[in-house]
Design a protein around this motif. Sequence first.
Motif, PDB file in Angstrom:
ATOM      1  N   THR A   1      44.146  28.440  46.867  1.00  8.16           N
ATOM      2  CA  THR A   1      43.380  29.148  46.576  1.00  8.16           C
ATOM      3  C   THR A   1      43.768  30.188  45.344  1.00  8.16           C
ATOM      4  O   THR A   1      43.037  30.321  44.433  1.00  8.16           O
ATOM      5  N   PRO A   2      44.930  30.772  45.327  1.00  3.11           N
ATOM      6  CA  PRO A   2      45.381  31.783  44.290  1.00  3.11           C
ATOM      7  C   PRO A   2      45.347  31.134  42.959  1.00  3.11           C
ATOM      8  O   PRO A   2      44.968  31.474  42.075  1.00  3.11           O
ATOM      9  N   ALA A   3      46.019  29.976  43.021  1.00  3.42           N
ATOM     10  CA  ALA A   3      46.223  28.947  41.912  1.00  3.42           C
ATOM     11  C   ALA A   3      44.904  28.626  41.063  1.00  3.42           C
ATOM     12  O   ALA A   3      44.600  28.797  40.187  1.00  3.42           O
ATOM     13  N   LEU A   4      43.891  28.368  42.013  1.00  2.52           N
ATOM     14  CA  LEU A   4      42.583  28.084  41.692  1.00  2.52           C
ATOM     15  C   LEU A   4      41.879  29.144  41.075  1.00  2.52           C
ATOM     16  O   LEU A   4      40.946  29.181  40.148  1.00  2.52           O
ATOM     17  N   LEU A   5      42.003  30.342  41.780  1.00  2.00           N
ATOM     18  CA  LEU A   5      41.527  31.697  41.308  1.00  2.00           C
ATOM     19  C   LEU A   5      41.594  31.989  39.999  1.00  2.00           C
ATOM     20  O   LEU A   5      41.280  32.436  39.185  1.00  2.00           O
ATOM     21  N   LEU A   6      43.252  31.828  39.951  1.00  2.00           N
ATOM     22  CA  LEU A   6      43.878  32.195  38.257  1.00  2.00           C
ATOM     23  C   LEU A   6      43.170  31.237  37.368  1.00  2.00           C
ATOM     24  O   LEU A   6      42.932  31.481  36.122  1.00  2.00           O
ATOM     25  N   PHE A   7      43.096  29.955  37.763  1.00  2.23           N
ATOM     26  CA  PHE A   7      42.660  28.897  36.596  1.00  2.23           C
ATOM     27  C   PHE A   7      40.959  29.346  36.275  1.00  2.23           C
ATOM     28  O   PHE A   7      40.741  29.241  35.097  1.00  2.23           O
ATOM     29  N   GLY A   8      40.581  29.654  37.413  1.00  4.29           N
ATOM     30  CA  GLY A   8      38.998  30.030  37.015  1.00  4.29           C
ATOM     31  C   GLY A   8      38.797  31.253  36.130  1.00  4.29           C
ATOM     32  O   GLY A   8      38.003  31.301  35.220  1.00  4.29           O
ATOM     33  N   LEU A   9      39.998  32.261  36.388  1.00  5.76           N
ATOM     34  CA  LEU A   9      39.943  33.548  35.660  1.00  5.76           C
ATOM     35  C   LEU A   9      40.219  33.326  34.324  1.00  5.76           C
ATOM     36  O   LEU A   9      39.819  33.906  33.123  1.00  5.76           O
ATOM     37  N   ALA A  10      41.355  32.477  34.231  1.00  5.76           N
ATOM     38  CA  ALA A  10      41.884  32.158  32.704  1.00  5.76           C
ATOM     39  C   ALA A  10      40.649  31.190  31.920  1.00  5.76           C
ATOM     40  O   ALA A  10      40.801  31.556  30.703  1.00  5.76           O
ATOM     41  N   TYR A  11      40.013  30.461  32.549  1.00  5.36           N
ATOM     42  CA  TYR A  11      39.007  29.970  31.858  1.00  5.36           C
ATOM     43  C   TYR A  11      37.753  30.675  31.451  1.00  5.36           C
ATOM     44  O   TYR A  11      37.394  30.420  30.427  1.00  5.36           O
ATOM     45  N   MET A  12      37.505  31.564  32.400  1.00  5.96           N
ATOM     46  CA  MET A  12      36.545  32.714  32.204  1.00  5.96           C
ATOM     47  C   MET A  12      36.824  33.391  31.196  1.00  5.96           C
ATOM     48  O   MET A  12      35.967  34.117  30.251  1.00  5.96           O
ATOM     49  N   LEU A  13      38.317  33.766  30.771  1.00  6.69           N
ATOM     50  CA  LEU A  13      38.552  34.647  29.780  1.00  6.69           C
ATOM     51  C   LEU A  13      38.241  36.080  30.151  1.00  6.69           C
ATOM     52  O   LEU A  13      37.168  36.736  29.581  1.00  6.69           O
ATOM     53  N   PRO A  14      38.968  37.020  30.912  1.00  7.82           N
ATOM     54  CA  PRO A  14      38.721  38.271  31.395  1.00  7.82           C
ATOM     55  C   PRO A  14      38.112  39.177  29.997  1.00  7.82           C
ATOM     56  O   PRO A  14      37.223  40.087  30.226  1.00  7.82           O
ATOM     57  N   LEU A  15      38.790  38.948  29.092  1.00 18.45           N
ATOM     58  CA  LEU A  15      38.479  39.787  27.491  1.00 18.45           C
ATOM     59  C   LEU A  15      37.117  39.127  26.865  1.00 18.45           C
ATOM     60  O   LEU A  15      36.843  39.538  25.727  1.00 18.45           O
ATOM     61  N   ALA A  16      36.353  38.030  27.489  1.00 14.45           N
ATOM     62  CA  ALA A  16      35.348  37.568  26.902  1.00 14.45           C
ATOM     63  C   ALA A  16      34.162  38.407  26.500  1.00 14.45           C
ATOM     64  O   ALA A  16      33.457  38.275  25.703  1.00 14.45           O
ATOM     65  N   VAL A  17      34.447  39.713  27.083  1.00 13.69           N
ATOM     66  CA  VAL A  17      33.307  40.742  26.802  1.00 13.69           C
ATOM     67  C   VAL A  17      33.242  40.752  25.407  1.00 13.69           C
ATOM     68  O   VAL A  17      32.436  41.118  24.712  1.00 13.69           O
ATOM     69  N   PHE A  18      34.680  41.021  24.754  1.00 12.77           N
ATOM     70  CA  PHE A  18      34.652  41.366  23.354  1.00 12.77           C
ATOM     71  C   PHE A  18      34.444  40.181  22.354  1.00 12.77           C
ATOM     72  O   PHE A  18      34.464  40.385  21.314  1.00 12.77           O
ATOM     73  N   THR A  19      34.100  38.888  22.967  1.00 14.44           N
ATOM     74  CA  THR A  19      33.807  37.636  22.188  1.00 14.44           C
ATOM     75  C   THR A  19      32.619  37.839  21.411  1.00 14.44           C
ATOM     76  O   THR A  19      32.330  37.788  20.519  1.00 14.44           O
ATOM     77  N   THR A  20      31.642  38.278  22.395  1.00  9.69           N
ATOM     78  CA  THR A  20      30.280  38.503  21.843  1.00  9.69           C
ATOM     79  C   THR A  20      29.947  39.752  21.887  1.00  9.69           C
ATOM     80  O   THR A  20      28.570  40.209  22.053  1.00  9.69           O
ATOM     81  N   TYR A  21      30.840  40.836  21.874  1.00  9.05           N
ATOM     82  CA  TYR A  21      30.331  42.200  22.206  1.00  9.05           C
ATOM     83  C   TYR A  21      29.336  42.861  21.264  1.00  9.05           C
ATOM     84  O   TYR A  21      28.455  43.460  21.788  1.00  9.05           O
ATOM     85  N   GLY A  22      29.424  42.426  19.946  1.00  8.41           N
ATOM     86  CA  GLY A  22      28.857  43.234  19.035  1.00  8.41           C
ATOM     87  C   GLY A  22      27.181  42.587  19.161  1.00  8.41           C
ATOM     88  O   GLY A  22      26.124  43.130  19.069  1.00  8.41           O
ATOM     89  N   LEU A  23      27.428  41.131  19.065  1.00  9.51           N
ATOM     90  CA  LEU A  23      26.124  40.302  19.008  1.00  9.51           C
ATOM     91  C   LEU A  23      25.043  40.791  20.536  1.00  9.51           C
ATOM     92  O   LEU A  23      24.042  40.915  20.301  1.00  9.51           O
ATOM     93  N   VAL A  24      25.571  40.778  21.411  1.00 10.36           N
ATOM     94  CA  VAL A  24      24.784  41.018  22.819  1.00 10.36           C
ATOM     95  C   VAL A  24      24.542  42.593  22.925  1.00 10.36           C
ATOM     96  O   VAL A  24      23.507  42.892  23.493  1.00 10.36           O
ATOM     97  N   THR A  25      25.551  43.344  22.686  1.00  8.58           N
ATOM     98  CA  THR A  25      25.114  45.007  22.472  1.00  8.58           C
ATOM     99  C   THR A  25      24.033  45.029  21.410  1.00  8.58           C
ATOM    100  O   THR A  25      22.983  45.817  21.997  1.00  8.58           O
TER     101      THR A  25
END
Length: 477
Positions: free
Chosen positions: A27-51
Amino acid sequence: MTRTSSQAGAAAAGSASTPRLKRALGTPALLLFGLAYMLPLAVFTTYGLVTDTTGGHLAGAYLVTTIAMLFTAYSYANMVRAYPVAGSAYTYTQRSFGRHLGFLTGWTLLLDYLALPLLNYLVIGIYLNAAFPVVPAWAFVVASVVLVTVLNVIGINLVSGANLALVGVQIVFIVVFVVTGIAYLTGAAQVPDLLSPFFSADTPLSSIAAGSAILALAFLGFDAVSTLSEEAKDARKSIPRAILLCTLAGGLLFIVTAYVAGLVFPDYKNFTDLDSAPLDVMTRIGGTALFTFFTAAYIAGSFASAMTSQASVARILYAMGRDGQLPRRVFGVVHARFKTPWLAVIVVGVVGLGGALFLPLDIAASVISFGALVAFSFVNLAVIKHYVIDRKERGTRAVLAYIVAPAIGFVLTVWLWTSLSTTTFIAGGIWVLVGVLILAIITGGFRRKPPVMDFSEEDPAPLLDESAPAAAPAPAP
């Protein structure tokens, strides 16, 4: 499906001599895999556009998307318990609604899976070129594609180990960003309305929905976790846990980061450039030092997302190749030593390289959510079909878990899907038409069913070794 003794013996012999995916992830490795895929900093990928799209309510859009995705993640968890095998939404739709819809769902989901590593490679090239202008962006793209492809061929454990460090860097940055943002707000002469990042009376719900639809791409991590069902130590327990934890943890990270950013920079109409809006936010609260840290953490996160997204799409291609819906000689092959679908990994790398070198960033980013929301919708429906209609589950718990929850998830995903742009629908529609054409070819003009193999753990489908002759496809039942 009943087997003769000779068939059982042949399967046992094949199982002993044919390389298979290695069950090594908890479970821990799978959780890390999912979070890495999601990219925690993805907020800033479309930050200006979605804001800008949401009128300054990015945190509100993430809240809506997180709620919708939690219902869908719950549906994924239920389907994983029923079918703990590789293939994700492709497998669940195929088993619930038949082979034709299964193929088209998998094909549609491939659109965003193929586009996500491509998008990561583009971002890596852009940011590193900005930091080191003497090196062309394409050189960074080529280097990152080669490195990610090699890591995925060598093995999933190596990818999992790298994820720990790369996700850790992003989490550290988010903590620093939040603390720095709070310090800035504490010393500010005027603190903005604490609820303003979520909603305001003058912003229509349609604007929030339009932003939320774009943000659906940020939650592909829980779908990516489901593609590793055949590499999990206990798929029926660890995969559902990881899916729900990944969705919840990722959503909270997105909401908190967007909330602080919204409080720090409420005057979103004064962004210098929507594409580089994070620069304005970082400069306001931490100057050049924070922006430099952000750039480094974001590149690390993009690299982690590229590794996990390439691994996931390779396994979807592997599942379809193993079924005979794509050429088995390429997509159904597992490496004898590394136990990975190495040819599928290489194909994804080549596609990512070509796209990153020749497609602009806005086109690559515009189509990712289309396939995801289509697949999410079918998974929600698959829960109702499998548990209520096929298995005839009854009772209060069954109604809540297998009717109410997936129905809410379906309505929310369709709502978000219909909020996407016209450009996205055109690109997605073309992709679906190509899939229909391929399906027509492999089924002889829809006169026969697409080929399928047994995906169960007890009776795994035979895999191809590059040194072994191809097995004849099983006749359709």
